[in-house]
Scaffold this motif. Structure first.
Motif, PDB file in Angstrom:
ATOM      1  N   SER A  40      16.576 -11.916  -9.459  1.00  0.00           N
ATOM      2  CA  SER A  40      16.631 -10.357  -9.970  1.00  0.00           C
ATOM      3  C   SER A  40      17.813  -9.722  -9.451  1.00  0.00           C
ATOM      4  N   LYS A  41      17.642  -8.354 -10.622  1.00  0.00           N
ATOM      5  CA  LYS A  41      18.013  -7.687 -11.096  1.00  0.00           C
ATOM      6  C   LYS A  41      17.737  -6.401  -9.693  1.00  0.00           C
ATOM      7  N   ARG A  42      16.558  -5.936  -9.274  1.00  0.00           N
ATOM      8  CA  ARG A  42      16.095  -4.670  -8.495  1.00  0.00           C
ATOM      9  C   ARG A  42      14.967  -5.716  -8.240  1.00  0.00           C
ATOM     10  N   SER A  43      14.622  -4.702  -6.703  1.00  0.00           N
ATOM     11  CA  SER A  43      13.280  -4.860  -6.243  1.00  0.00           C
ATOM     12  C   SER A  43      13.576  -4.673  -5.032  1.00  0.00           C
ATOM     13  N   PHE A  44      11.585  -3.879  -4.953  1.00  0.00           N
ATOM     14  CA  PHE A  44      11.665  -2.665  -3.746  1.00  0.00           C
ATOM     15  C   PHE A  44      10.227  -3.505  -3.270  1.00  0.00           C
ATOM     16  N   ILE A  45      10.230  -2.721  -1.783  1.00  0.00           N
ATOM     17  CA  ILE A  45       8.833  -2.702  -1.706  1.00  0.00           C
ATOM     18  C   ILE A  45       8.215  -1.307  -1.188  1.00  0.00           C
ATOM     19  N   HIS A  46       7.396  -1.315  -1.839  1.00  0.00           N
ATOM     20  CA  HIS A  46       6.157  -0.183  -2.143  1.00  0.00           C
ATOM     21  C   HIS A  46       6.064   0.833  -0.637  1.00  0.00           C
ATOM     22  N   ASP A  47       6.762   1.839  -0.558  1.00  0.00           N
ATOM     23  CA  ASP A  47       6.943   2.838   0.062  1.00  0.00           C
ATOM     24  C   ASP A  47       5.878   3.751   0.742  1.00  0.00           C
ATOM     25  N   THR A  48       5.058   3.918  -0.003  1.00  0.00           N
ATOM     26  CA  THR A  48       4.084   5.121  -0.135  1.00  0.00           C
ATOM     27  C   THR A  48       2.916   5.126  -0.017  1.00  0.00           C
ATOM     28  N   THR A  49       1.513   5.360   0.980  1.00  0.00           N
ATOM     29  CA  THR A  49       2.759   6.270   1.946  1.00  0.00           C
ATOM     30  C   THR A  49       3.355   6.212   2.918  1.00  0.00           C
ATOM     31  N   MET A  50       2.877   5.021   3.112  1.00  0.00           N
ATOM     32  CA  MET A  50       3.459   3.417   4.397  1.00  0.00           C
ATOM     33  C   MET A  50       4.340   2.469   3.612  1.00  0.00           C
ATOM     34  N   GLU A  51       4.584   1.972   3.771  1.00  0.00           N
ATOM     35  CA  GLU A  51       5.320   0.224   3.950  1.00  0.00           C
ATOM     36  C   GLU A  51       4.291  -0.307   3.424  1.00  0.00           C
ATOM     37  N   ASN A  52       4.071  -0.507   1.999  1.00  0.00           N
ATOM     38  CA  ASN A  52       2.936  -1.989   1.763  1.00  0.00           C
ATOM     39  C   ASN A  52       2.602  -2.994   2.123  1.00  0.00           C
ATOM     40  N   ILE A  53       3.295  -3.576   3.666  1.00  0.00           N
ATOM     41  CA  ILE A  53       2.922  -4.806   4.364  1.00  0.00           C
ATOM     42  C   ILE A  53       2.031  -4.567   5.024  1.00  0.00           C
ATOM     43  N   MET A  54       1.483  -5.419   5.275  1.00  0.00           N
ATOM     44  CA  MET A  54       0.473  -6.193   5.747  1.00  0.00           C
ATOM     45  C   MET A  54      -0.034  -7.507   6.808  1.00  0.00           C
ATOM     46  N   LEU A  55      -0.107  -7.393   7.818  1.00  0.00           N
ATOM     47  CA  LEU A  55       0.143  -8.477   8.341  1.00  0.00           C
ATOM     48  C   LEU A  55      -1.073  -8.753   9.334  1.00  0.00           C
ATOM     49  N   ARG A  56      -2.059 -10.392   9.191  1.00  0.00           N
ATOM     50  CA  ARG A  56      -3.062 -10.787   9.561  1.00  0.00           C
ATOM     51  C   ARG A  56      -2.888 -12.087  10.277  1.00  0.00           C
ATOM     52  N   VAL A  57      -3.049 -11.968  12.107  1.00  0.00           N
ATOM     53  CA  VAL A  57      -3.491 -13.034  13.066  1.00  0.00           C
ATOM     54  C   VAL A  57      -4.137 -13.322  13.773  1.00  0.00           C
TER      55      VAL A  57
END
Length: 399
Positions: free
Chosen positions: A76-93
């Motif tokens: 990869s040359k560039r990569s990022f996690i989207h952060d609008t409006t919050m970081e686009n991360i989800m954790l389900r337990v």
């Protein structure tokens, strides 16, 4: 620390949903893709009692406090996690400790492209996922649902048609750290040809055909034929430069280069053809002047330089005698016959057959010089047939 530290490798399932392929760059040889990357594993330390067996969902703030797989994108040359409006991360337990960890990522990765058949080419690109720190003894990456682990939305690209996506897996070896599990997202791209037909092939064909117009213009019209030839040559040079500027500087010949340069050769030869016609015409006029068929005060070069034409009313040309019926109309044969040489035509006593002596190379050259219009006559047929044959071979070979 990772679950089961000190024991066997922890299995981490992966599935991917491709949201879009944002761009594909031939100059940089890379592509940009936006996708949802989901990880599945089990960490019993996060299990909790639940009467209704319902999962609990968290955002990125909890992710920083627990162990998650360190998957990265190879090449990869560039990569990022989207952060609008919050970081686009989800954790389900889940109550039994099973975890779903999902991130929305945009990555620009390398795609080694082969342009030998450009623009009639297909490109096979891949996005590769691998754990950075944990080798196969610590972490085992696998596609959670096999080939069904890779899902795609309906995507439309401007220059490419996506034929298929395919998920695969393998192993990668590093001499310092060992073997690592690697997952591949392979996709095949087929280029749309219609854009290049409009922008490159059709204009090139028209320029080649336009260069043939000079074969129908009077050979003594120097300004008209020279202007037409130079204009088509310069236009072809502009088309070649425009195509080359939008392509990477590769060390091999592309299919479009073959078409453009062969077409440029046809345009260039049409200019050379007129140079030969003009030379033969000038040589023919000087021969007539030496034989006294033109006035002694007539200057052929000045007449052509003035308006590009010889003025037939200023020339004292002797009319050709009418040939008897049955005699040959070959100019060279007539000239030899009038000079007292033996006639190359032999008539049989009882049959009407004729035998013709084969001309020498010098006689053929003299014939062309004396009849320079024959070069244009032959070119009107030879150039289109040759270019048509080239197109048949080209499109049958590359399409």
């Amino acid at each position: 620390m990772r679950p089961g530290f000190g024991g066997s490798a922890i299995p981490v399932g992966i599935d991917v949903q491709v949201e879009s392929i944002d761009s594909i760059s031939e100059v940089n040889m890379d592509f940009t893709m936006t996708l949802y990357l989901r990880h599945y594993w089990k960490d019993e330390r996060l299990s909790f009692p639940s009467q209704n067996n319902q999962s609990r969902t968290f955002d990125s703030r909890l992710v920083k406090k627990i162990w998650v797989p360190d998957v990265f994108f190879v090449h990869s040359k560039r990569s990022f996690i989207h952060d609008t409006t919050m970081e686009n991360i989800m954790l389900r337990v889940y109550p039994d400790g099973n975890i779903l960890y999902s991130v929305r990522v945009t990555v620009t990765a390398l795609c080694s492209m082969d342009f030998s058949r450009f623009p009639l080419d297909t490109q096979n690109c891949s996005l590769e996922l691998e754990s950075y720190a944990y080798n196969e003894n610590d972490l085992m990456l696998y596609w959670k649902n096999g080939n069904d682990s890779l899902r795609t939305d309906e995507m439309v690209l401007s220059q490419f048609f996506i034929e298929h996506f395919q998920a695969s897996s393998g192993l990668a070896f590093y001499s310092s750290t060992g073997w690592y599990n690697r997952l591949f997202i392979n996709f095949l791209l087929r280029r749309h040809i219609f854009f290049f037909m409009l922008q490159t092939y059709f204009p090139t064909m028209l320029m080649v055909v336009l260069s043939w117009v000079s074969f129908w213009i009077d050979r003594r019209a120097v300004p008209a034929r020279v202007s037409l030839g130079i204009t088509t040559v310069l236009t072809m040079s502009t088309i070649i430069t425009g195509v080359s500027s939008s392509m990477p500087q590769v060390s091999y010949v592309k299919a479009v280069d073959i078409y453009l340069w062969v077409s440029f050769l046809f345009v260039f030869l049409s200019v050379i053809e007129y140079a030969a016609v003009n030379y033969c015409t000038t040589l023919e006029e000087w021969r007539k002047m030496r034989r006294g068929k033109l006035p002694s005060g007539y200057d052929a070069s000045q007449a052509m330089a003035f308006d590009g034409c010889f003025h037939d009313d200023d020339m004292e040309l002797t009319a050709f005698p009418r040939l008897p019926v049955g005699l040959t109309s070959d100019p060279l044969v007539d000239r030899l016959s009038s000079s007292g040489a033996h006639s190359p035509v032999v008539r049989g006593a009882s049959e009407g057959t004729r035998l013709r002596r084969q001309r020498s190379v010098k006689e053929n050259v003299d014939l062309i010089v004396s009849n320079s219009y024959l070069i244009d006559s032959y070119s009107r047929l030879a150039f289109p047939l040759s270019y048509l044959l080239f197109n048949i071979v080209y499109w049958s070979l590359y399409s």
